[in-house]
Scaffold this motif. Structure first.
Motif, short mmCIF file in Angstrom:
data_model
loop_
_atom_site.label_atom_id
_atom_site.label_comp_id
_atom_site.label_asym_id
_atom_site.label_seq_id
_atom_site.Cartn_x
_atom_site.Cartn_y
_atom_site.Cartn_z
N CYS A 40 0.83 -1.19 0.00
CA CYS A 40 0.00 0.00 0.00
C CYS A 40 0.88 1.25 0.00
O CYS A 40 1.77 1.39 0.84
CB CYS A 40 -0.91 0.00 1.22
N GLY A 42 -0.15 4.17 0.74
CA GLY A 42 -0.58 5.03 1.84
C GLY A 42 0.01 4.67 3.19
O GLY A 42 0.46 5.53 3.93
N CYS A 43 0.02 3.36 3.50
CA CYS A 43 0.45 2.95 4.85
C CYS A 43 1.51 1.86 4.85
O CYS A 43 1.98 1.47 5.92
CB CYS A 43 -0.76 2.49 5.66
N GLY A 44 1.84 1.32 3.68
CA GLY A 44 2.83 0.24 3.62
C GLY A 44 2.24 -1.13 3.89
O GLY A 44 2.98 -2.12 3.92
N GLY A 45 0.94 -1.22 4.07
CA GLY A 45 0.29 -2.49 4.36
C GLY A 45 0.48 -3.50 3.24
O GLY A 45 0.72 -3.15 2.08
N CYS A 63 -6.40 -1.99 0.49
CA CYS A 63 -5.59 -2.25 1.68
C CYS A 63 -6.51 -2.53 2.86
O CYS A 63 -7.44 -1.76 3.13
CB CYS A 63 -4.69 -1.05 1.97
N THR A 65 -5.59 -2.42 5.92
CA THR A 65 -5.19 -1.59 7.05
C THR A 65 -5.81 -0.20 6.97
O THR A 65 -6.44 0.26 7.92
CB THR A 65 -3.65 -1.47 7.12
N CYS A 66 -5.66 0.46 5.81
CA CYS A 66 -6.12 1.85 5.70
C CYS A 66 -7.30 2.05 4.75
O CYS A 66 -7.87 3.14 4.70
CB CYS A 66 -4.97 2.76 5.30
N GLU A 68 -7.22 2.09 1.42
CA GLU A 68 -6.89 2.68 0.12
C GLU A 68 -7.07 1.66 -1.00
O GLU A 68 -6.59 0.54 -0.91
CB GLU A 68 -5.45 3.19 0.12
#
Length: 145
Positions: A40, A42-45, A63, A65-66, A68
């Motif tokens: 991701c 946005g958050c690296g997920g 994602c 996690t966030c 996106e």
């Protein structure tokens, strides 16, 4: 599924399993030059819900996690005609590690892509969509995983 001493799935092992699976699959019957794992922006997920339309050559990921959403590869060009459905493992899991295998022509341009997923529930691997790339330049696809 490989479990470490703490009872957790080891991400490096998960990535290696997905790499090996995609290389054995051979995108379009061609050996792979590269495997690129999704992350991701946005958050690296690295855990995703994925939607695909194999007939249209479309894939996107969300994602977990966030939230996106990312339209993968050249799918944005086909989104209007695509009818994607949620990817699901036979176990019912819908959260995946995702990677794309790239087969290339002699000139280094992408020939074929395969979207590989690894279920986060039971570790089952599969290619959920793959399609031919018949245009150049195509190197930008490596950054669109």
């Amino acid at each position: 599924m490989v479990i470490d001493g703490a009872g957790q799935r080891r991400p490096a092992t998960a990535a290696a399993e997905l790499d090996a699976y995609l290389r054995e699959f051979e995108a379009g019957g061609y050996p792979l030059a590269w495997v690129v794992h999704a992350a991701c922006a946005g958050c690296g997920g690295s855990e995703f819900g994925v939607r695909v339309d194999d007939d249209a050559g479309y894939a996107d990921r969300t994602c977990q996690t966030c939230g996106e959403r990312w339209v993968m590869l050249d799918s944005a060009d086909l989104a209007e005609n695509a009818d994607p459905g949620d990817a699901a493992c036979p176990c019912g899991g819908e959260r995946f590690d995702a990677a794309v295998g790239f087969a290339v022509r002699e000139d280094g341009e992408v020939r074929w892509v395969s979207v590989g997923l690894r279920c986060r529930v039971d570790g089952v691997l599969g290619v959920y969509a793959d399609w031919k790339i018949d245009y150049s330049p195509s190197g930008h696809l490596l950054a669109r995983v």
